[in-house]
Structures are given as C-alpha cells and as structure tokens.
Scaffold this motif. Sequence first.
Motif, mmCIF file in Angstrom:
data_model
loop_
_atom_site.group_PDB
_atom_site.id
_atom_site.type_symbol
_atom_site.label_atom_id
_atom_site.label_comp_id
_atom_site.label_asym_id
_atom_site.label_seq_id
_atom_site.Cartn_x
_atom_site.Cartn_y
_atom_site.Cartn_z
ATOM 1 N N LYS A 81 10.349 2.564 -34.933
ATOM 2 C CA LYS A 81 9.480 3.320 -34.019
ATOM 3 C C LYS A 81 8.151 2.623 -33.741
ATOM 4 N N TYR A 82 7.558 1.984 -34.750
ATOM 5 C CA TYR A 82 6.188 1.503 -34.603
ATOM 6 C C TYR A 82 6.034 -0.016 -34.584
ATOM 7 N N CYS A 83 7.045 -0.778 -34.970
ATOM 8 C CA CYS A 83 6.911 -2.234 -35.006
ATOM 9 C C CYS A 83 7.294 -2.862 -33.673
ATOM 10 N N THR A 84 6.562 -3.869 -33.262
ATOM 11 C CA THR A 84 6.824 -4.593 -32.022
ATOM 12 C C THR A 84 6.718 -6.091 -32.283
ATOM 13 N N ASP A 85 7.391 -6.870 -31.456
ATOM 14 C CA ASP A 85 7.346 -8.328 -31.606
ATOM 15 C C ASP A 85 5.946 -8.853 -31.317
ATOM 16 N N TYR A 86 5.616 -9.967 -31.916
ATOM 17 C CA TYR A 86 4.294 -10.574 -31.763
ATOM 18 C C TYR A 86 3.970 -10.839 -30.295
ATOM 19 N N ASP A 87 2.764 -10.452 -29.911
ATOM 20 C CA ASP A 87 2.255 -10.676 -28.558
ATOM 21 C C ASP A 87 0.803 -11.096 -28.681
ATOM 22 N N GLY A 88 0.522 -12.341 -28.335
ATOM 23 C CA GLY A 88 -0.817 -12.880 -28.507
ATOM 24 C C GLY A 88 -1.880 -12.207 -27.669
ATOM 25 N N ASN A 89 -1.470 -11.462 -26.637
ATOM 26 C CA ASN A 89 -2.437 -10.808 -25.756
ATOM 27 C C ASN A 89 -2.736 -9.366 -26.161
ATOM 28 N N ASN A 90 -1.999 -8.850 -27.109
ATOM 29 C CA ASN A 90 -2.167 -7.459 -27.519
ATOM 30 C C ASN A 90 -2.291 -7.352 -29.037
ATOM 31 N N SER A 91 -2.404 -6.129 -29.509
ATOM 32 C CA SER A 91 -2.465 -5.870 -30.944
ATOM 33 C C SER A 91 -1.279 -5.019 -31.344
ATOM 34 N N GLY A 92 -0.795 -5.215 -32.559
ATOM 35 C CA GLY A 92 0.335 -4.421 -33.018
ATOM 36 C C GLY A 92 0.755 -4.773 -34.432
ATOM 37 N N VAL A 93 1.847 -4.170 -34.848
ATOM 38 C CA VAL A 93 2.431 -4.399 -36.175
ATOM 39 C C VAL A 93 3.848 -4.898 -35.979
ATOM 40 N N ASP A 94 4.208 -5.997 -36.620
ATOM 41 C CA ASP A 94 5.589 -6.472 -36.483
ATOM 42 C C ASP A 94 6.423 -6.263 -37.747
ATOM 43 N N HIS A 95 5.769 -5.959 -38.867
ATOM 44 C CA HIS A 95 6.483 -5.619 -40.105
ATOM 45 C C HIS A 95 5.670 -4.573 -40.859
ATOM 46 N N ILE A 158 -9.676 -2.046 -37.423
ATOM 47 C CA ILE A 158 -8.303 -2.540 -37.369
ATOM 48 C C ILE A 158 -7.342 -1.429 -36.957
ATOM 49 N N LEU A 159 -7.497 -0.252 -37.550
ATOM 50 C CA LEU A 159 -6.618 0.872 -37.232
ATOM 51 C C LEU A 159 -6.775 1.303 -35.778
ATOM 52 N N SER A 160 -8.004 1.313 -35.275
ATOM 53 C CA SER A 160 -8.229 1.724 -33.885
ATOM 54 C C SER A 160 -7.581 0.745 -32.919
ATOM 55 N N ARG A 161 -7.611 -0.550 -33.231
ATOM 56 C CA ARG A 161 -6.976 -1.542 -32.364
ATOM 57 C C ARG A 161 -5.456 -1.419 -32.411
ATOM 58 N N LEU A 162 -4.922 -1.177 -33.587
ATOM 59 C CA LEU A 162 -3.469 -1.094 -33.736
ATOM 60 C C LEU A 162 -2.897 0.174 -33.111
ATOM 61 N N SER A 163 -3.708 1.206 -32.976
ATOM 62 C CA SER A 163 -3.222 2.490 -32.450
ATOM 63 C C SER A 163 -3.404 2.623 -30.944
ATOM 64 N N GLU A 164 -3.971 1.610 -30.301
ATOM 65 C CA GLU A 164 -4.183 1.671 -28.854
ATOM 66 C C GLU A 164 -2.862 1.856 -28.119
ATOM 67 N N ASN A 165 -2.842 2.794 -27.183
ATOM 68 C CA ASN A 165 -1.665 3.060 -26.343
ATOM 69 C C ASN A 165 -0.451 3.533 -27.135
ATOM 70 N N LYS A 166 -0.689 4.092 -28.324
ATOM 71 C CA LYS A 166 0.406 4.631 -29.137
ATOM 72 C C LYS A 166 0.427 6.151 -28.979
ATOM 73 N N GLU A 167 1.561 6.674 -28.524
ATOM 74 C CA GLU A 167 1.685 8.118 -28.334
ATOM 75 C C GLU A 167 1.775 8.845 -29.671
ATOM 76 N N HIS A 168 1.216 10.044 -29.703
ATOM 77 C CA HIS A 168 1.300 10.946 -30.859
ATOM 78 C C HIS A 168 0.581 10.403 -32.091
ATOM 79 N N ILE A 169 -0.311 9.394 -31.922
ATOM 80 C CA ILE A 169 -1.082 8.865 -33.048
ATOM 81 C C ILE A 169 -2.568 8.921 -32.695
#
Length: 250
Positions: A81-95, A158-169
Amino acid sequence: MAKSKRKTGIIIITIFILILVAVIIFICRCIALAFTDNIKDKYTLNEKSENTFLKTLLVGAAFGKEFEISEAELNTYINKKYCTDYDGNNSGVDHIMVYLHEKEPAEIYAHIYIKGFRLAVRSKLSFSLDTETSTLSVGLYDAYVGELGIPDKVLSYILSRLSENKEHIIVSGTTINVEAKYTYKIKDYDIDLYIRNFVSSDGKVMCRTNSLTGQALKVAGEYISSDEGKEALSGIYNKIKDKVVSWFSQ
C-alpha cells in the motif's frame, strides 16, 4: 606593541581555523553516519503472507470477535500500500518493516528517498486508537537516520515530506494518523469496517472490529426492497413456479 597585536591576531586566527576545522569534521562525521546503512536485512520484506490483511479483517469481522493479524500479514499489506519505487524527483518509501513486541516498544525500519537522497531510517513506535474517529495514531520516537540520532524537528520534517499526496494519512509532529476504516462497495451499497481494538503483541497484533452481521442484513434488506432486488426476486419466484407447474403437468 605591534608585535603583541600581531601575535594576538595570529592566536585569534588560529583558534578560528581550529574551530572551523572541528565544525567541518563534525559535519562530515554526521553526514557519514547519516548515509551509513547497516539495517538492510531489517527493512527488507522476505516473508510475504499468503493471506491478505484486509481478508483477515473481513473474516474476523464476521461476528465482531477478537482475532490476530500476523507481523507478516501487516508488513505485506503496508509494503504493497505505501511503498513506491525510487523516484529522484519525489519523496517516498521503497522498503518498510514493522516489528511487533508485547513488553517492548514496536520498531520500524525503512529505506526512504528525499530530494534524490536515499537513506536508511529506524525508530521506535507507539500505537493509540481513537474509536470515536476511527483513527489509528502511530507515534515515532528515538529515531535514527543511518547511525545518526535525529531530533524530533528533523523527524517531523522527514515524515511531512514522506506523507505528501498520501490519502488517508495526516502527520502531526512525529505522529502519523491513519484512518482505521475500510468501506466495501457491493453494487450501490456501502459496508463499513471499523477497527475497534489494536494491541501489539509478540509478532502479531490483536484486533477487534465492528460486527458486519448487522450491516450485511441491513444491506440485504435494502437490496430486496429496491427495484433491482424486487425484479431479481420476481425472476426467482417465476422460475420456482414454472418448475412446480411442470412437475404436476407430467
């Protein structure tokens, strides 16, 4: 007098240079610690659960009784649900991996990417559930980026950047608020599933939800009274009637 002033100036410059070198060494040391990754085995999902998280919730919710969700089921679900592949232009979690304990704080290990930087992070967790708003709050504390301990302000960023554009979070400081409610659509009808109890134990979570029995009966009643339901029942009735008539006409 001039020699004394020159000597004082040299001493001040020397002290300034020493302080500057010490600051540079400290910064370099912090950067090296932040980019150290010794937890790859901790944040990598190796054991995937055959049962899905939501399926277990549905089965347990059949009568609203307490049931358990295994650590493997939980981690399989949150990775999907929450992991996405690495994207140098955005922020996210891959593992990401969560480890559950009964008498000790739960732990989270993750590999994240922010502004092109890839970092291993870890933290301790605390859970609290607001049954009035169906919100599960996950508090993070004692956090590390690599091997560098970080203050709450950095963790909050860090948490605010990782939660950007995440629904229900919704992130509030160092707390992540997640909606603990799932809505299943059956034709034009909604069946709502709420988590009513969420207690961490060794390698599992003990849960309880609202019972779906009453909602299912309500939906069934609404469907039967609808035009579509009446038409379906009429079709079933006519088929039974025709079958009975055929029996007596033979």
